[in-house]
Design an enzyme around this catalytic site. Structure first.
Site, PDB file in Angstrom:
ATOM      1  CG  MET A  80       3.359  -0.487   0.987  1.00  0.00           C
ATOM      2  SD  MET A  80       4.315  -1.753   1.838  1.00  0.00           S
ATOM      3  CE  MET A  80       4.704  -2.862   0.473  1.00  0.00           C
ATOM      4  CG  HIS A  81      -0.557  -3.759  -0.664  1.00  0.00           C
ATOM      5  ND1 HIS A  81       0.549  -4.540  -0.914  1.00  0.00           N
ATOM      6  CD2 HIS A  81      -0.683  -3.714   0.691  1.00  0.00           C
ATOM      7  CE1 HIS A  81       1.058  -4.953   0.239  1.00  0.00           C
ATOM      8  NE2 HIS A  81       0.342  -4.458   1.222  1.00  0.00           N
ATOM      9  CG  ASP A 239       2.741   2.241   4.349  1.00  0.00           C
ATOM     10  OD1 ASP A 239       3.176   1.106   4.043  1.00  0.00           O
ATOM     11  OD2 ASP A 239       1.540   2.457   4.578  1.00  0.00           O
TER      12      ASP A 239
END
Length: 490
Positions: A80-81, A239
């Site tokens: 992520m991110h 995830d």
């Protein structure tokens, strides 16, 4: 048959899952190492994710003997991110700043002052942190304005792979929660945050719930992957969201502890639970109509990889963990603080530094490796401590990721958490959950809850054996961060 693709940090994994939850085949392809030109920086090339995804998909299909036309739907998940910036032609403008990049604290401070800490929590359920996508965009605006001026689209890692596979710009609610641009409570982009930050709403992809079919494999994507053109692609989840689906973490009281490159303790909730201090993340769940709270350790599995690559090159993880089993519980007083890339939960400190503490001449490599395993578990217990403080119930803890794949690390987690932990039959984590979301999206199951009930089975329960010793060690562990902070700030 459903295909789940997990675009992780260390590599991409593809898993084929049938309607009974059986894994027909899987394949993984490693990514190039993280580029860290300066302390706290972390970048990867999006093209490398696409290369690894193609290899993993082809490998899983070859292992199963299935043709592309036999894959009913695809679900995506991943780290992520990360901030992938594309121009108007869909070309990558620079390497992606990924989740563990810590360079953006000045941008976090600016955004917090601009919007206000309490207002930011109200709007997004989260504080401004260097890990989040928005703060990475702000860093590029400040330091690379010529690149910023050419941005037309912003995606997260798995969503870039989806773009290459389908030609569509899309993102799911759970992943979008980690951008700091989503109104998490109302499951929509926050125009107030975007306007305050100076980010055009046109840059943001369309929002979908995790099981929704948001795209189809294009002719170009079919040629590249071996999938059939027109194959439905579900939105999926980040995830941790997909991993929670793959572990059946849907109802309040259900908790997962997952150790990948990072480590996450995840609890499902029926409503968005906000920590006013911002120590826990509150995100939309991968399942529609649900939310979750989670705490994150940046350097979980990364700690073991760092130790291996730095001190034991050429040895496998299996060899290292077998060595660790020779050391006693508690590692004879040796401790590891896993702050290799700063820390999120509970410290919110990008400048936190890792350390071995308590070294004596009696300690062997076995003690060091075991201390790494225990230190990571202690860091995840910090989140369970916050859950207790905030009244988040913990009825069951299920293990996922690398921390679920070996008996020693499983036992260490049971001992450190002081709670029985469950091991599932399918240990494919996020990729498995992404496949379930894909199946739900085309109606194989009526809901995510039904998909989990039909496919997820507990394989074993591991009871604590050294809980008292680990309780004492945890109290000592909690003294390390304040001492390190005093040293590093002096």
């Amino acid at each position: 048959m459903f295909l789940g693709v997990d675009v992780g940090t260390g590599g991409t994994r593809a898993v084929l899952v049938d309607r009974a939850g059986r894994v027909a085949a899987s394949c993984a392809s490693e990514h190039a190492p993280i580029r860290s030109e300066h302390i706290g920086w972390a970048e990867q090339e999006p093209e490398d994710w696409w290369r690894a995804a193609r290899e993993a998909i082809a490998g899983a299909m070859a292992a199963s003997g299935l043709a592309g036309a036999e894959i009913e739907a695809v679900g995506l998940t991943g780290q992520m991110h990360g901030c992938v910036m594309l121009d108007a032609d869909g070309k990558v403008l620079r390497p992606a700043l990924i989740w563990c990049d810590q360079r953006t604290q000045p941008e976090c401070d600016w955004l917090t002052e601009k919007i206000g800490f309490e207002r930011l929590i109200e709007l997004t359920c989260n504080p401004a942190l260097p890990n989040f996508t928005l703060t990475k965009l702000l860093w590029v605006r400040e330091h690379q304005p010529e690149i910023f001026s050419r941005i037309a689209h912003v995606l997260c890692p798995k969503d870039y792979v989806r773009y290459r596979m389908t030609g569509e710009f899309a993102i799911d609610m759970q992943e979008a929660s980690g951008t700091l641009l989503l109104d998490v409570t109302h499951r929509r982009w926050s125009s107030e945050v975007a306007e305050a930050a100076g980010i055009p709403m046109a840059w943001l992809p369309r929002l979908f719930e995790g099981p929704e079919i948001c795209a189809r494999v294009s002719d170009v994507g079919a040629t590249a992957t071996g999938l059939a053109a027109g194959t439905p692609v579900a939105a999926g989840a980040g995830d941790q969201g997909a991993g929670a689906v793959g572990m059946g973490i849907l109802a309040p009281g259900s908790v997962s502890a997952t150790i990948g490159t990072s480590g996450v303790v995840f609890a499902a909730t029926d409503t968005p639970a906000k920590d006013r201090l911002g120590r826990l993340h509150t995100f939309c769940h991968g399942a529609p109509g649900r939310w979750h709270v989670m705490g994150v350790t940046n350097g979980a599995g990364l700690s073991l990889r760092y130790f291996r690559d730095t001190f034991s090159p050429g040895e496998s993880y299996e060899e290292l963990v077998a060595m660790a089993a020779e050391a006693p519980a508690g590692s004879a007083g040796l401790m590891w603080a896993p702050y290799l890339f700063g820390e999120r939960t509970p410290h919110l400190d990008p400048k936190a530094r890792a350390a071995f503490v308590g070294i004596t001449a009696s300690h062997t490599r076995a003690h060091f490796v075991r201390a790494v395993l225990e230190g990571v578990a202690f860091s995840l217990r910090d989140t369970l401590t916050l859950f207790a403080e905030l009244g988040v119930p913990v009825k069951t803890i299920r293990l996922g990721g690398g921390g679920a794949r070996g008996p020693l690390w499983r036992q260490i987690q049971a001992d450190v958490y002081g709670h029985p932990v469950e091991l599932l039959e399918a240990e494919e984590g996020g990729a498995f959950g992404a496949a379930l979301l894909a199946g739900t999206g085309i109606g194989a199951w009526a809901s995510v809850e039904e998909a989990c009930a039909a496919t997820i089975r507990v394989k074993a329960t591991i009871a604590p054996e050294h809980a008292a010793a680990m309780n004492s060690a945890y109290e000592e562990y909690r003294r390390i961060y304040p001492a390190l902070k005093a040293i590093s700030r002096s």
